[in-house]
Design a protein around this motif. Structure first.
Motif, mmCIF file in Angstrom:
data_model
loop_
_atom_site.group_PDB
_atom_site.id
_atom_site.type_symbol
_atom_site.label_atom_id
_atom_site.label_comp_id
_atom_site.label_asym_id
_atom_site.label_seq_id
_atom_site.Cartn_x
_atom_site.Cartn_y
_atom_site.Cartn_z
ATOM 1 N N PRO A 103 13.902 -0.330 105.814
ATOM 2 C CA PRO A 103 13.235 -0.314 104.516
ATOM 3 C C PRO A 103 13.903 -1.158 103.443
ATOM 4 O O PRO A 103 13.360 -1.273 102.341
ATOM 5 C CB PRO A 103 13.280 1.170 104.132
ATOM 6 C CG PRO A 103 14.524 1.686 104.780
ATOM 7 C CD PRO A 103 14.636 0.934 106.079
ATOM 8 N N ASN A 104 15.055 -1.785 103.732
ATOM 9 C CA ASN A 104 15.812 -2.467 102.682
ATOM 10 C C ASN A 104 15.915 -3.975 102.857
ATOM 11 O O ASN A 104 16.363 -4.662 101.937
ATOM 12 C CB ASN A 104 17.226 -1.892 102.601
ATOM 13 C CG ASN A 104 17.224 -0.404 102.342
ATOM 14 O OD1 ASN A 104 16.566 0.072 101.432
ATOM 15 N ND2 ASN A 104 17.947 0.348 103.169
ATOM 16 N N THR A 112 17.112 -0.094 87.941
ATOM 17 C CA THR A 112 17.979 0.650 88.843
ATOM 18 C C THR A 112 17.133 1.201 89.981
ATOM 19 O O THR A 112 15.964 1.568 89.779
ATOM 20 C CB THR A 112 18.705 1.799 88.113
ATOM 21 O OG1 THR A 112 19.551 2.500 89.035
ATOM 22 C CG2 THR A 112 17.734 2.766 87.497
ATOM 23 N N ARG A 113 17.707 1.213 91.164
ATOM 24 C CA ARG A 113 16.982 1.652 92.361
ATOM 25 C C ARG A 113 17.918 2.495 93.213
ATOM 26 O O ARG A 113 19.055 2.090 93.475
ATOM 27 C CB ARG A 113 16.489 0.445 93.153
ATOM 28 C CG ARG A 113 15.827 0.789 94.484
ATOM 29 C CD ARG A 113 15.584 -0.447 95.321
ATOM 30 N NE ARG A 113 14.722 -1.407 94.660
ATOM 31 C CZ ARG A 113 13.403 -1.304 94.616
ATOM 32 N NH1 ARG A 113 12.820 -0.261 95.184
ATOM 33 N NH2 ARG A 113 12.680 -2.222 94.014
ATOM 34 N N LYS A 114 17.433 3.656 93.674
ATOM 35 C CA LYS A 114 18.234 4.508 94.551
ATOM 36 C C LYS A 114 17.294 5.192 95.535
ATOM 37 O O LYS A 114 16.267 5.756 95.133
ATOM 38 C CB LYS A 114 19.010 5.548 93.748
ATOM 39 C CG LYS A 114 20.064 6.309 94.560
ATOM 40 C CD LYS A 114 20.891 7.213 93.670
ATOM 41 C CE LYS A 114 21.988 7.934 94.439
ATOM 42 N NZ LYS A 114 22.992 7.003 94.985
ATOM 43 N N THR A 115 17.625 5.136 96.817
ATOM 44 C CA THR A 115 16.808 5.777 97.840
ATOM 45 C C THR A 115 17.704 6.516 98.827
ATOM 46 O O THR A 115 18.887 6.197 98.988
ATOM 47 C CB THR A 115 15.959 4.755 98.616
ATOM 48 O OG1 THR A 115 16.832 3.845 99.314
ATOM 49 C CG2 THR A 115 15.049 3.967 97.679
ATOM 50 N N SER A 116 17.107 7.486 99.520
ATOM 51 C CA SER A 116 17.793 8.229 100.583
ATOM 52 C C SER A 116 17.344 7.685 101.935
ATOM 53 O O SER A 116 16.499 6.784 102.019
ATOM 54 C CB SER A 116 17.475 9.718 100.466
ATOM 55 O OG SER A 116 17.802 10.214 99.181
ATOM 56 N N ASP A 117 17.893 8.234 103.012
ATOM 57 C CA ASP A 117 17.447 7.833 104.346
ATOM 58 C C ASP A 117 15.950 8.090 104.502
ATOM 59 O O ASP A 117 15.424 9.105 104.032
ATOM 60 C CB ASP A 117 18.214 8.600 105.423
ATOM 61 C CG ASP A 117 19.632 8.076 105.610
ATOM 62 O OD1 ASP A 117 19.945 7.001 105.069
ATOM 63 O OD2 ASP A 117 20.423 8.757 106.299
ATOM 64 N N SER A 168 19.677 4.357 106.313
ATOM 65 C CA SER A 168 18.663 3.505 105.687
ATOM 66 C C SER A 168 18.597 3.686 104.175
ATOM 67 O O SER A 168 17.658 3.224 103.532
ATOM 68 C CB SER A 168 17.282 3.782 106.301
ATOM 69 O OG SER A 168 16.909 5.144 106.131
ATOM 70 N N SER A 169 19.580 4.359 103.586
ATOM 71 C CA SER A 169 19.571 4.571 102.138
ATOM 72 C C SER A 169 20.001 3.294 101.415
ATOM 73 O O SER A 169 20.556 2.368 102.006
ATOM 74 C CB SER A 169 20.517 5.715 101.766
ATOM 75 O OG SER A 169 21.856 5.387 102.117
ATOM 76 N N ALA A 170 19.751 3.268 100.103
ATOM 77 C CA ALA A 170 20.101 2.094 99.306
ATOM 78 C C ALA A 170 20.406 2.500 97.877
ATOM 79 O O ALA A 170 19.910 3.523 97.375
ATOM 80 C CB ALA A 170 18.962 1.079 99.331
ATOM 81 N N ASP A 171 21.217 1.682 97.225
ATOM 82 C CA ASP A 171 21.584 1.913 95.830
ATOM 83 C C ASP A 171 21.761 0.543 95.181
ATOM 84 O O ASP A 171 22.625 -0.237 95.592
ATOM 85 C CB ASP A 171 22.889 2.710 95.761
ATOM 86 C CG ASP A 171 23.262 3.119 94.331
ATOM 87 O OD1 ASP A 171 22.518 2.758 93.407
ATOM 88 O OD2 ASP A 171 24.296 3.783 94.172
#
Length: 677
Positions: free
Chosen positions: A95-96, A212-217, A247-250
């Motif tokens: 996803p990233n 700002t962007r933050k996601t979990s797995d 697959s998380s992202a920050d």
């Protein structure tokens, strides 16, 4: 998440206060009450034509996303934002990291630009490398399908994606305009926010944005590993059901820009920064920490007297670096630093002939340092002159373009690469097109092109284990220019609020440069990796694209689309890898006063026309829905909810190198609030 001291200073003293200030401004009804005017920036798809004509008058097929449509279609990556446009799919390495694929062509053949200049990153080198631009701050995206090498770079044989962000103001502005957006939810539990503001006094315009962007797995509907992959000899076990591990992202970033604006032009500059830390789903203990800083200078003046009636200048300097962290320790570092620019002049009409002449250059230095440096350090330089001319003949027109280029790709001694090598090429491209107006509703557009591309640094010099593709990749320093000849045609119909177009294309490569398995295995630290070499083969790409929009009632619209790509290696009449299957889709869009709703269906068929050692991919039906509500306030605020994959299917994109160990998210809903003033 690691950031350099420079990035920490920028983040602490620039972008966080900007985001807070923008949010406060956006929440204040006072400004909107004092001046309810909105500055609508032009959305002309200039990427497809330097003369700035509307999309109906373009010879090449161009798709444009902007404004509210873009805001509601945004996804986490540029590739996924554009996936589903006719002719466009995505590499989707989790996803990233996802680059657009146009008409079956990816990597170096799709040129990704920011405000008309190339994005200097490492995304074309490896599928797990993210593109160095975030969709949250983009104001408009132009997608040129088909060869666009003449104006935007010799590598653009598949097409061009131009992300436009207005960070250098181009229009005179007297007052304040802006937009803001926040969203949360979805299969990756996203928590995203962005704000943009422009302030001007009629002469000086200042731009600021932050996000700002933050996601979990990612939550997925089943096992990450496909049944076909698991059933192979020594195939991986089907583990991690319901979750795509690592697959998380920050990420975050922003920009400051300013310009002096005049009645007939502008001159300005901007500085932007991007930080992105995300998991590499192919390896559970590896994350990429990426940072890109970019300076832009741009100017354009029109309506000049004399033979030259327009002058346009663009220059960008980029400092890109990302570190691959293995268990928290830096394993490999990739750097790409360079400058790119162009100067373009337009001449006054000579009878019915209008056109431009331009010069474009770039100079980049790429470095790979560490355990997985499978390419050496490389200096790449490109210089090119181009011309584009249009001749109007009554309601019809003929277009001609030509590009003469020179490229050098010189490797350096670094790490295990002890033998520096030099290569130079003279890629030249030409195109002849036309637009024939049949009547007030019907028109026919066509384009003949000859395109040449210099091999990229990794196609020439790669020699090592590439973990992201699980192969030992070997370049070929003796590769010649990649050459192709193509024809593209479109039949278009438009009547008031209804439109329809269908197009076909045929491109023959005399020496398509691809990465092909040799059948050999290479021992790397006790592990056997399949060997793959970059070689040139004859190949043919052909396909169909169709799109239609009908206004059924004052409140209800119907959209239809479809595309198909057929690509073969002509040596042995075998299919090329990672070619998207036949896709058809449709959607109903309803709007009544402040309430909106839409239902979209995209059907991708099974892809069983596969290359050697490539697994088939099952088809899927992706049903998505959107509901919007404009709040009854003085500000232009809109609530929205997006539901995706309502059938909760395993959606695997055949164009993805990772399709058999990763998939799209499960059934989910995302909520958001957007607005502008």
């Amino acid at each position: 998440m690691y950031h350099s001291p420079k990035a920490q200073v920028l983040k602490a003293f620039a972008f966080r206060p900007i985001l807070i200030a923008l949010a406060a401004t956006f929440a204040s009804p006072t400004i909107a009450a004092e001046d309810n005017k909105t500055i609508d920036l032009p959305t002309v798809p200039v990427t497809g034509n330097p003369l700035g004509v509307s999309s109906d008058a373009l010879v090449v097929p161009v798709s444009v996303l902007s404004g509210r449509e873009l805001s509601l279609k945004r996804e986490g990556t540029l590739g996924e934002t554009l996936n589903g446009i006719p002719g466009v799919s995505a590499t989707q390495f989790g996803p990233n990291a996802s680059r657009p694929v146009i008409r079956g062509l990816d990597g170096e053949r799709v040129r990704i630009m920011q405000n008309g200049l190339g994005i200097l990153d490492a995304s074309s080198l490896s599928f797990d490398h993210a593109v160095g631009v975030d969709p949250l701050i983009i104001e408009q995206i132009d997608v040129v399908r088909g060869p666009a090498a003449l104006l935007y770079g010799g590598s653009a044989m598949g097409g061009v994606v131009n992300a436009i962000d207005h960070r250098i103001p181009k229009e005179q502005l007297d007052g304040v305009t802006g937009r803001a957006e926040t969203r949360f939810g979805g299969p990756d539990n996203a928590r995203n926010g962005a704000a943009v503001i422009d302030v001007g006094n009629g002469r000086i315009a200042i731009h600021a944005d932050a996000y700002t962007r933050k996601t979990s797995d990612l939550d997925i509907p089943g096992y990450a590993v496909s049944r076909r992959k698991s059933a192979q000899a020594n195939g991986p076990a089907r583990e991690n059901r319901g979750k795509l591990v690592n697959s998380s992202a920050d990420g975050d970033g922003g920009a400051l820009g300013a310009a002096l604006t005049f009645d007939n032009g502008y001159i300005g500059t901007s500085f932007s920064t991007l930080n992105n830390n995300y998991g590499v789903v192919a390896e559970e203990n590896v994350r990429i920490d990426m940072q890109s800083n970019r300076w832009d200078v741009a100017s354009e003046f029109t309506d000049l007297s004399g033979l030259i009636n327009r002058v346009k200048l663009r220059i960008a300097h980029t400092d890109y670096e990302h570190r691959e962290l293995e268990g928290g320790e830096v394993g490999t570092t990739f750097k790409n630093r360079g400058i790119e620019g162009s100067v373009e002049v337009g001449h006054k009409a000579i009878g019915e002939l209008n056109g431009v002449v331009g010069y474009q250059f770039n100079n980049t230095n790429f470095e790979a340092l560490g355990d997985e440096a499978f390419v050496p350090g490389v200096n790449t330089q490109n210089h090119a002159m181009y011309v584009y001319e249009e001749l109007a003949i009554d309601k019809h027109k003929v277009t001609f373009g030509g590009r003469l280029g020179h490229a050098t790709v010189d490797s350096k001694a670094s790490g295990t690469f002890t033998n520096p090598q030099n290569n130079s090429f003279n890629p030249n491209s030409f195109a002849l097109g036309g637009l024939y107006t049949i009547d007030n509703n019907w028109s026919l557009a066509g384009n003949l092109s000859h395109n040449e591309r210099a091999p990229s640094y990794f196609e020439l010099y790669a020699n090592g284990a590439h973990v992201a593709t699980a192969q030992f990749e070997v370049g070929n320093a003796d590769l010649k220019k990649e050459r192709s000849n193509g024809v593209d045609a479109q039949l278009r119909w438009k009547d008031a609020n209804h439109s329809f177009s269908i197009g076909s294309y045929y491109t023959r490569f005399s020496n398509f440069i691809g990465l092909f398995g040799t059948g050999n295995e290479i021992n790397v630290n006790g592990d056997l990796l399949p060997e793959a070499k970059f070689i040139a083969v004859p190949a043919v790409f052909k396909g169909l694209e169709a799109e239609a929009k009908f206004k059924l009632t004052d409140r209800l619209n119907l959209n239809l689309l479809g595309d198909y790509v057929h690509a073969k290696d002509q040596r042995n009449d075998k299919y090329l890898p990672r070619i998207a299957p036949l896709r058809v889709g449709g959607g109903l869009h309803y709007q009544y006063n402040s309430i909106g709703a839409r239902l979209d269906v995209l059907k991708a068929f099974e892809q069983d026309r596969t290359a050697d050692n490539e697994l088939k991919t099952d088809g899927y039906t992706n049903v998505s829905a959107l509901a919007t509500y404009k709040l009854p306030t003085k500000l232009n605020l809109e609530l929205f909810a997006k539901a995706n994959n309502l059938l909760n299917q395993e959606i695997r994109e055949h164009a993805s190198f990772l399709k058999d160990i990763s998939m799209q998210g499960q059934r989910s809903i995302l909520f958001g609030l957007r607005g502008d003033f």
